[in-house]
Design an enzyme around this catalytic site. Sequence first.
Site, PDB file in Angstrom:
ATOM      1  N   SER A 109       0.614  -0.701  -0.171  1.00  0.00           N
ATOM      2  CA  SER A 109       0.119   0.211   0.090  1.00  0.00           C
ATOM      3  C   SER A 109       1.042   1.211   0.113  1.00  0.00           C
ATOM      4  CB  SER A 109      -0.776   0.503   0.913  1.00  0.00           C
ATOM      5  OG  SER A 109      -0.292  -0.053   2.005  1.00  0.00           O
ATOM      6  N   SER A 111       1.091   4.171   1.831  1.00  0.00           N
ATOM      7  CA  SER A 111       1.334   5.155   3.710  1.00  0.00           C
ATOM      8  C   SER A 111       3.172   5.227   3.567  1.00  0.00           C
ATOM      9  CB  SER A 111       0.440   4.074   4.795  1.00  0.00           C
ATOM     10  OG  SER A 111       1.454   3.171   5.068  1.00  0.00           O
ATOM     11  N   LYS A 166       6.240   2.013   9.635  1.00  0.00           N
ATOM     12  CA  LYS A 166       6.116   3.315   9.919  1.00  0.00           C
ATOM     13  C   LYS A 166       7.979   3.941   9.523  1.00  0.00           C
ATOM     14  CE  LYS A 166       1.279   2.742   9.237  1.00  0.00           C
ATOM     15  NZ  LYS A 166       0.662   3.417   8.219  1.00  0.00           N
ATOM     16  N   SER A 274      -1.989   7.295   6.035  1.00  0.00           N
ATOM     17  CA  SER A 274      -1.795   6.455   6.915  1.00  0.00           C
ATOM     18  C   SER A 274      -2.906   6.124   7.656  1.00  0.00           C
ATOM     19  CB  SER A 274      -0.262   6.612   7.224  1.00  0.00           C
ATOM     20  OG  SER A 274       0.122   6.297   7.628  1.00  0.00           O
TER      21      SER A 274
END
Length: 309
Positions: A109, A111, A166, A274
């Site tokens: 994805s 993010s 992240k 996100s």
Amino acid sequence: MNLQPVLSNFALILFVLMVITGIIWCLDRFVLAKQRRRAADAALREYDARNAKLVAEGIKVDHNGNRAAIEAAHVRQPTWVEYSGSFFPVIAMVFILRSFLWEPFKIPSSSMVPTLLVGDFILVNKYTYGIRLPIINKKIIQINDPQRGDVMVFKYPKDMSQDYIKRVVGVPGDTITYEDKRLTVNGKAVEYTPLDDYLDDQHPVYHKQLEEKLPSPGGFTQHRILNTADRRNFDFPSVEQFPLREACDYTEDKFTCVVPAGQYFMMGDNRDNSADSRYWGFVPDRNIVGKAFVVWMNFGNFKRVGGIH
């Protein structure tokens, strides 16, 4: 961002295969091989005795050829043992490399755009933050601590079966404030430099692109982030009642969190697209998988191969 392992449950599959092939390898080496050797020796003694009797009776025999065939037939490994013994060291090596050194993942994805794109295959350093037991992910040797700016893979606190990636923006003891799509760390505003707008490959949309300079030991960590003009600072109604939320003070326009001991505050580089610590909370040290450090393949864009910043 829910990461996709290169193979789902690969660590558990490898572990089971390693145990099974390892047991067979050990069983053959210390038990079955000795049994075959004893059986071969007994057959050879019987063969030698029979030949000796034939020679005594004046009958000529071929000592060497038949003897070698009899020995080979008795000491030969069964096919299932031979294959298990061949696969065991390979499986064990892959398991050790993947569990303690490097693990591959695929980015599914957006993010972490623009740092990581959909379709990137990345490698994660499993030992830089400490040595952990595979499967249960329990740290047994401490090495380094995550630092602001690191791109880190971790187990999603709400579902330990999922791996997320992240950027670390807050370490234990930090005071993190997010207002007007800007970070303040320990009372000091993070520096942002405007860059050319970024065109999303997945959607025909331009995003505002900036260079963010997060304070880190010895200086700053520089990386690009994206903001979407028509999105709010963050979606306040989506903030959950996560563990240790009392360490945070939320309003509709901003929030401030004091990162608790043993916890990390994570955010995606695609800030307005996100789901991260702003919404579901801190990441405990026990959830850490490792540090992402290289894109090793993207079949849609070979230029993506290289280090992660």
